[in-house]
Design an enzyme around this catalytic site. Structure first.
Site, PDB file in Angstrom:
ATOM      1  N   GLY A   1      -1.986  -4.763   3.658  1.00  0.00           N
ATOM      2  CA  GLY A   1      -3.248  -5.160   4.291  1.00  0.00           C
ATOM      3  C   GLY A   1      -4.436  -4.356   3.825  1.00  0.00           C
ATOM      4  O   GLY A   1      -5.537  -4.530   4.337  1.00  0.00           O
TER       5      GLY A   1
ATOM      6  N   GLU B   1       0.598 -12.692   4.087  1.00  0.00           N
ATOM      7  CA  GLU B   1       1.716 -12.032   3.391  1.00  0.00           C
ATOM      8  C   GLU B   1       2.950 -11.972   4.286  1.00  0.00           C
ATOM      9  O   GLU B   1       4.074 -12.184   3.824  1.00  0.00           O
ATOM     10  CB  GLU B   1       1.315 -10.623   2.969  1.00  0.00           C
ATOM     11  CG  GLU B   1       0.300 -10.619   1.843  1.00  0.00           C
ATOM     12  CD  GLU B   1      -0.196  -9.231   1.487  1.00  0.00           C
ATOM     13  OE1 GLU B   1      -0.655  -9.054   0.360  1.00  0.00           O
ATOM     14  OE2 GLU B   1      -0.149  -8.325   2.349  1.00  0.00           O
TER      15      GLU B   1
ATOM     16  N   ASP C   1       0.836  -1.208   0.000  1.00  0.00           N
ATOM     17  CA  ASP C   1       0.000   0.000   0.000  1.00  0.00           C
ATOM     18  C   ASP C   1       0.866   1.251   0.000  1.00  0.00           C
ATOM     19  O   ASP C   1       0.506   2.259  -0.600  1.00  0.00           O
ATOM     20  CB  ASP C   1      -0.926  -0.025   1.220  1.00  0.00           C
ATOM     21  CG  ASP C   1      -1.912  -1.175   1.122  1.00  0.00           C
ATOM     22  OD1 ASP C   1      -2.662  -1.212   0.132  1.00  0.00           O
ATOM     23  OD2 ASP C   1      -1.897  -2.054   1.998  1.00  0.00           O
TER      24      ASP C   1
HETATM   25  O1  LIG Z   1      -3.820  -6.922   1.651  1.00  0.00           O
HETATM   26  C1  LIG Z   1      -3.405  -6.593   0.566  1.00  0.00           C
HETATM   27  C2  LIG Z   1      -1.999  -6.483   0.218  1.00  0.00           C
HETATM   28  O2  LIG Z   1      -1.182  -6.091   1.263  1.00  0.00           O
HETATM   29  C3  LIG Z   1      -1.709  -5.715  -1.064  1.00  0.00           C
HETATM   30  O3  LIG Z   1      -0.433  -6.102  -1.469  1.00  0.00           O
HETATM   31  C4  LIG Z   1      -1.742  -4.217  -0.885  1.00  0.00           C
HETATM   32  O4  LIG Z   1      -2.951  -3.832  -0.310  1.00  0.00           O
HETATM   33  C5  LIG Z   1      -1.546  -3.482  -2.215  1.00  0.00           C
HETATM   34  O5  LIG Z   1      -2.654  -3.700  -3.023  1.00  0.00           O
HETATM   35  P1  LIG Z   1      -2.933  -2.845  -4.330  1.00  0.00           P
HETATM   36  O6  LIG Z   1      -1.772  -3.089  -5.238  1.00  0.00           O
HETATM   37  O7  LIG Z   1      -4.204  -3.432  -4.877  1.00  0.00           O
HETATM   38  O8  LIG Z   1      -3.054  -1.425  -3.928  1.00  0.00           O
END
Ligand SMILES: O=C[C@H](O)[C@H](O)[C@H](O)COP(=O)(O)O
Length: 315
Positions: free
Chosen positions: A139, A147, A128
């Site tokens: 998360g 993860e 994130d």
């Molecule tokens: O719980 C989700 C994970 O940590 C993802 O890797 C993180 O939220 C990034 O997701 P996105 O690339 O969809 O923003």
């Protein structure tokens, strides 16, 4: 190169064998998860980060590969698929949740789990937000427990993301706060702890969008989001450790000093790669023995089971 050996390769029930294990070694037709060829600038930046990270960190000898979650990870799988059926036939891929499990299975890659393969060659995962020391918030999709397990199980943990995630301090753009996975019956108590003892009056239970009630993680738990001010987020390890000590908390979505490198795709088609300090200078329960040379020429050996041996001086 030997096949990766799972902890329990054969089911005790003779007619039930894990599907994946019987497939390892046989190349199958692989299918890319990416079908849209007209990618936006943002999507292209994710693809660039993912492809570069795969090219640099998935080595021919790697057999066990962790596949993380989020919007950049399909491009990781896309690149792995491009390595070909033969290159991937003797590999097993470990997911961090429902999304990555689907990606692995629908692409035709071999699926395994971290309880079969607790040592992973390399895990590639999204984030994130990532700060300049490669601490990150994870998360946003409620996957951070699995993860973190896959990050810790990996010899090398690599982050991939687009340019929006590359920040000086955590919490700069990702304003919803630190994701915290909690066992459901403890959520109200943990919320109170955060509000009254850990300086986070805005902490709240994450609610589902197309379902009445809270978000439920792949592990059946609830998620609390805890937004902290910049001062607190400048030392993410401290707040992560404090939250993790609250009874009822399963895992905190702050990963400190875990990533070896982070790849960010930029809007102009370039890549920024940051390398991190992975090791913390405290090694606990890792050495089997320590050998001390003494002034009189003898050697003292301290074993990790408590034994102490003295070795006579050489003549
Ligand atoms: O719980 C989700 C994970 O940590 C993802 O890797 C993180 O939220 C990034 O997701 P996105 O690339 O969809 O923003």
């Amino acid at each position: 190169m030997p096949l990766p050996t799972p902890l329990s390769p054969v089911s005790p029930i003779s007619k039930v064998r894990p599907v994946v294990l019987s497939r390892i070694g046989q190349p199958t037709k692989l299918i890319s998860p990416i079908t849209d060829l007209n990618l936006s600038v943002l999507e292209k930046s994710k693809q660039l980060a993912a492809w570069t990270a795969v090219d640099q960190h998935v080595k021919p000898e790697h057999r066990v590969i962790g596949i993380g979650s989020g919007s950049t990870v399909p491009y990781v799988v896309e690149r792995i698929v491009q390595l070909g059926a033969e290159a991937n036939a003797e590999r097993v891929f470990i997911p961090t949740g429902f999304q990555s499990k689907q990606l692995i299975v629908s692409s035709g890659l071999n699926l395994g789990d971290v309880d079969q393969f607790p040592t992973i060659d390399v895990t590639l995962d999204g984030a994130d937000e990532v700060d300049r020391e490669l601490n990150c918030i994870k998360g946003g999709g409620a996957c951070h427990l699995r993860e973190k397990v896959l990050a810790e199980a990996a010899n090398t943990f690599i982050l991939v993301a687009d340019y929006r995630k590359n920040v000086e301090f955590l919490g700069t753009n990702f304003a919803s706060g630190i994701p915290i996975e909690v066992v459901p019956f403890a959520y109200a108590k943990v919320l109170q702890n955060l509000h009254h003892h850990l300086g986070c009056p805005q902490a709240s239970l994450r609610m589902a969008v197309k379902k009445a009630g809270p978000v439920v993680s792949d592990n059946g738990n609830f998620i609390i989001d805890a937004p902290y001010d910049q001062e607190t987020m400048k030392t993410p390890y401290t707040i992560m450790a404090q939250i993790k000590m609250l009874t009822g908390v399963v895992e905190v979505g702050v990963f400190c000093h875990m990533a070896r490198a982070a790849y960010f795709g930029n809007a102009d088609g370039t890549i920024k790669m940051l390398t991190g300090v992975v090791e913390v200078g405290v090694f606990c329960h890792m050495a089997r023995a320590a050998y001390f040379g003494n002034a009189d020429g003898t050697v003292t050996i301290k074993w990790n089971d408590g034994r102490v041996e003295e070795v006579a001086a050489q003549a």
